[in-house]
Motif scaffolding. Structure first.
Motif, short mmCIF file in Angstrom:
data_model
loop_
_atom_site.label_atom_id
_atom_site.label_comp_id
_atom_site.label_asym_id
_atom_site.label_seq_id
_atom_site.Cartn_x
_atom_site.Cartn_y
_atom_site.Cartn_z
N VAL A 88 2.27 -5.37 3.72
CA VAL A 88 1.53 -6.13 4.73
C VAL A 88 1.44 -7.56 4.22
CG1 VAL A 88 -0.74 -6.42 5.83
CG2 VAL A 88 0.17 -4.10 5.41
N THR A 90 -5.75 -1.72 14.59
CA THR A 90 -5.65 -0.35 14.07
C THR A 90 -6.68 -0.17 12.96
OG1 THR A 90 -4.14 -0.71 12.20
CG2 THR A 90 -3.14 -0.56 14.41
N LEU A 144 0.84 -1.19 0.00
CA LEU A 144 0.00 0.00 0.00
C LEU A 144 0.88 1.24 0.00
CD1 LEU A 144 -1.48 -2.31 1.95
CD2 LEU A 144 -3.19 -0.51 2.11
N ASP A 172 1.53 -3.99 14.00
CA ASP A 172 1.32 -2.68 13.36
C ASP A 172 -0.05 -2.59 12.70
OD1 ASP A 172 3.94 -1.90 13.98
OD2 ASP A 172 4.73 -2.72 12.11
N VAL A 173 -0.67 -3.74 12.48
CA VAL A 173 -1.91 -3.79 11.71
C VAL A 173 -3.11 -4.12 12.60
CG1 VAL A 173 -3.10 -4.95 9.79
CG2 VAL A 173 -0.63 -4.52 9.65
N LEU A 208 5.43 -3.94 7.56
CA LEU A 208 4.65 -3.85 8.79
C LEU A 208 4.63 -5.21 9.49
CD1 LEU A 208 1.57 -1.57 8.01
CD2 LEU A 208 3.91 -0.95 8.62
N LEU A 258 -9.23 -1.77 6.52
CA LEU A 258 -8.93 -1.55 5.10
C LEU A 258 -8.30 -2.80 4.48
CD1 LEU A 258 -8.71 0.28 2.60
CD2 LEU A 258 -6.48 1.04 3.47
N ILE A 259 -7.36 -3.38 5.21
CA ILE A 259 -6.68 -4.58 4.70
C ILE A 259 -7.70 -5.69 4.42
CG2 ILE A 259 -5.06 -6.44 5.33
CD1 ILE A 259 -3.71 -3.73 4.73
N ARG A 291 5.86 3.50 0.20
CA ARG A 291 4.98 2.34 0.24
C ARG A 291 5.36 1.40 1.38
NH1 ARG A 291 5.58 2.96 -5.65
NH2 ARG A 291 7.39 1.60 -5.64
N LEU A 316 -6.15 0.49 10.05
CA LEU A 316 -5.60 -0.12 8.84
C LEU A 316 -6.14 -1.54 8.64
CD1 LEU A 316 -3.60 0.00 6.45
CD2 LEU A 316 -1.82 -0.76 8.04
#
Ligand SMILES: [Zn+2]
Length: 143
Positions: A80, A122, A65, A118-119, A114, A127-128, A77, A124
């Protein structure tokens, strides 16, 4: 008010390749493409699996991303990584794993890898999972 149709993610399939699994030499497959929302590219993705042992080892999904385009660089960028696995009950599970050492990072497509923490938990993460849902629904090449 946000209308759902404005947030529809459109998946554009791109290339695919086959190779041989590092562990057993059976044929492995890799497919890739991009996920767009409106005019923006949200992510480029790669899915890699060995059809002969998908149930045992699952599939690796790499997402990158950030900013795309001629003037964008890997510094803008991040990567993930996810692991797709079929569970004993027959359902599939998708787990975020650490992206360090994955091909997009090693190949200098994304500077930042990441980690799972980190994911997860959150904004994010939502979105993932929206992106991976769209890939599963729209990329007919997947298992
Ligand atoms: Zn193998």
């Amino acid at each position: 008010m946000i209308r759902p149709e404005e947030h529809r993610i459109i998946v554009e399939t791109a290339g695919e390749s086959s190779g041989h699994c590092d562990c057993c030499g059976m044929e492995s497959r890799c497919v890739w493409g991009a996920a767009h929302e409106g005019d923006a590219t949200l992510a480029v993705y790669w899915v890699h699996w060995t059809p002969g042992h998908l149930d045992e080892s699952g599939a690796d999904i790499d997402l990158v991303l950030g900013r795309w385009g001629d003037e964008a660089t890997a510094d803008e960028r991040f990567a993930v990584a996810l692991l797709h696995r079929r569970q004993p009950d027959g359902n599939s599970a998708l787990m975020v794993v650490d992206a360090a050492g994955r091909p997009p990072v090693e190949g200098d497509i994304a500077r930042t890898a990441l980690a799972r923490e980190d994911v997860i938990g959150t904004p994010l993460a939502a979105l993932i999972f929206s992106i991976t849902d769209a890939i599963y629904e729209q990329d007919g090449r997947l298992f």
